[in-house]
Design an enzyme around this catalytic site. Structure first.
Site, PDB file in Angstrom:
ATOM      1  N   TRP A 101       0.814  -1.215   0.000  1.00 25.51           N
ATOM      2  CA  TRP A 101       0.000   0.000   0.000  1.00 25.51           C
ATOM      3  C   TRP A 101       0.847   1.264   0.000  1.00 25.51           C
ATOM      4  O   TRP A 101       0.553   2.210  -0.734  1.00 25.51           O
ATOM      5  CB  TRP A 101      -1.011  -0.007   1.157  1.00 25.51           C
ATOM      6  CG  TRP A 101      -2.050  -1.052   0.905  1.00 25.51           C
ATOM      7  CD1 TRP A 101      -2.209  -2.232   1.560  1.00 25.51           C
ATOM      8  CD2 TRP A 101      -3.045  -1.051  -0.140  1.00 25.51           C
ATOM      9  NE1 TRP A 101      -3.228  -2.965   1.003  1.00 25.51           N
ATOM     10  CE2 TRP A 101      -3.766  -2.262  -0.036  1.00 25.51           C
ATOM     11  CE3 TRP A 101      -3.394  -0.156  -1.141  1.00 25.51           C
ATOM     12  CZ2 TRP A 101      -4.816  -2.589  -0.899  1.00 25.51           C
ATOM     13  CZ3 TRP A 101      -4.444  -0.482  -2.008  1.00 25.51           C
ATOM     14  CH2 TRP A 101      -5.139  -1.680  -1.879  1.00 25.51           C
ATOM     15  N   ASP A 176      -1.291   6.734   6.336  1.00 26.02           N
ATOM     16  CA  ASP A 176      -2.406   5.898   5.885  1.00 26.02           C
ATOM     17  C   ASP A 176      -2.679   4.897   7.003  1.00 26.02           C
ATOM     18  O   ASP A 176      -1.920   3.955   7.221  1.00 26.02           O
ATOM     19  CB  ASP A 176      -2.013   5.181   4.586  1.00 26.02           C
ATOM     20  CG  ASP A 176      -3.091   4.216   4.093  1.00 26.02           C
ATOM     21  OD1 ASP A 176      -4.125   4.059   4.773  1.00 26.02           O
ATOM     22  OD2 ASP A 176      -2.881   3.609   3.015  1.00 26.02           O
ATOM     23  N   LYS A 200     -12.874  -1.144   6.999  1.00 24.92           N
ATOM     24  CA  LYS A 200     -12.274  -2.121   7.913  1.00 24.92           C
ATOM     25  C   LYS A 200     -12.768  -1.857   9.341  1.00 24.92           C
ATOM     26  O   LYS A 200     -13.555  -2.620   9.884  1.00 24.92           O
ATOM     27  CB  LYS A 200     -10.751  -2.088   7.831  1.00 24.92           C
ATOM     28  CG  LYS A 200     -10.236  -2.499   6.434  1.00 24.92           C
ATOM     29  CD  LYS A 200      -9.294  -1.489   5.931  1.00 24.92           C
ATOM     30  CE  LYS A 200      -8.671  -1.706   4.570  1.00 24.92           C
ATOM     31  NZ  LYS A 200      -8.928  -2.811   3.727  1.00 24.92           N
TER      32      LYS A 200
END
Ligand code: PMP
Length: 365
Positions: A101, A176, A200
């Protein structure tokens, strides 16, 4: 009705009481005679919902004064572009690469700035297979960087930046936190900007959380579209245009559920117990299961593991599914299995998984 134990990396399981409340309020929210999906985002009912959601989130995370909370769209992936568009101002930025990511974030930032600034890799663990974090003293930092970006929990590789990792001090930190936000207390004041996709630990996909320090607003070039400009969105309370109303409403219910669990310190204890149980099972399996990540940065939220004999993968997945344990297939770039054990996964669900894994290893070893 049979609910499964859902180990999906995202969209992921939501707390059952939240889903029940959503069902309850679907046709008639608090006597409004309509559901939240059908309400004007400018009406007093929805304005109340969004204000409560923001207040609860600020309380849970302890967001200090001087930060804006934005509810945006486009997912964390849009933030990969929107952050350089807003913060770079023709300068440079440092990126730490510790998994898929953060690597994607770096690539997208390079694509966006193309020619009007520079985006640099300040350190990467890719050569070692993303199994550890770099020594913070050995990062290659640009003293004039507009910001330093990292992903504090790599969802695919299962690498989490622990709270005592020495973050650089040369530039505002942009993080992030998509896959571990709200899983443990965090000192928001260490960060210039925190962002997270919702699907999530926050709620349904469709809303993206951005928490940004006031001094970082207003740096976007005039060519940046207004809907992408943090300062414009902040000025309009995230409602320059129609926000993802239903996702914000469900996120608000998740925040209330979290407060009822005792807040982030309480949920952290459960999350630590869940992760300890699962890693202990893997480590005690005599190599039947394996997680190669360095102990100090193993993720509490995403636990990837491989079976020593990959030929058993299909049987593992079929038998777990038959036992009501689903979405355990690992990401294609890592292989094997991955158990995502976000806030909504109770300790009992991890116990059932661990019991299964122990039995499976005994039968097949
Ligand atoms: N960052 C991390 C850490 C993620 O786990 C994900 C999605 N799984 C993303 C970014 C991308 O999020 P989205 O799909 O919301 O764009």
């Amino acid at each position: 009705m049979a609910r499964v134990w859902n180990f999906s990396a995202g969209p992921a399981a939501l707390p059952q009481p939240v889903l029940e409340q959503v069902r309850e309020e679907m046709l008639d929210w608090h006597g409004a005679g309509m559901g939240v999906m059908e309400m004007s985002h400018r009406g007093k009912e929805f304005t109340g919902i969004v204000e409560q959601a923001e207040a609860d989130l600020r309380e849970l995370l302890g967001v200090p004064a001087g930060y804006k909370v934005l509810f945006l769209q486009g997912g964390a992936t849009q933030q990969f572009a929107q952050i350089p568009m807003n913060l770079l101002a023709g300068g440079s930025a440092d990126y730490l690469v510790t998994g898929s990511w953060s690597k994607k974030a770096l690539k997208e930032a390079q694509r966006v700035v193309a020619g009007s600034g520079s985006v640099r890799c300040a350190g990467s663990t890719e050569g070692g297979g993303f199994l550890d974090l770099p020594d913070p003293a050995r990062l290659d930092l640009d003293p004039r960087a507009a910001y330093f970006h990292l992903c504090t929990n790599e969802t695919i590789h299962g690498v989490e930046v622990p709270p005592d990792y020495a973050l650089p001090t040369h530039a505002p930190i942009v993080a992030d936190m998509s896959s571990h936000i709200l899983s443990r207390p965090v000192d928001v004041s260490r960060y210039g900007l925190i962002y997270a996709g919702a699907q999530k630990n926050i709620g349904p996909s469709g809303v993206t959380l951005v928490i940004v320090r006031d001094d970082l607003l207003g740096r976007a070039a005039p060519s940046v579209p207004s809907v992408m400009d943090f300062a414009v969105m902040a000025e309009h309370g995230s409602m320059l245009n129609t926000p993802p109303t239903f996702a914000i409403y469900v996120a608000g219910l998740v925040f209330q559920w979290l407060k009822a669990q005792g807040g982030l310190a309480a949920i952290e204890r459960v999350n630590a117990a869940k992760a300890d149980l699962l890693y202990a099972c893997i480590d005690a399996s005599d190599g039947f299961y394996r997680n190669p990540v360095a102990a100090a940065c193993r993720s509490r939220m995403n636990v990837p593991f491989t079976l020593a004999d990959g030929a058993l993968d299909a049987a593992f997945l079929a038998e777990t599914k038959a036992a009501g344990l689903v979405s355990l297939k690992g990401h294609k770039s890592f292989g094997g299995m991955r158990a995502s054990i976000y806030n909504a996964m109770p300790l009992d669900g991890v116990r059932v998984l661990v019991d299964f894994m122990n039995d499976f290893a005994r039968c097949k070893a």
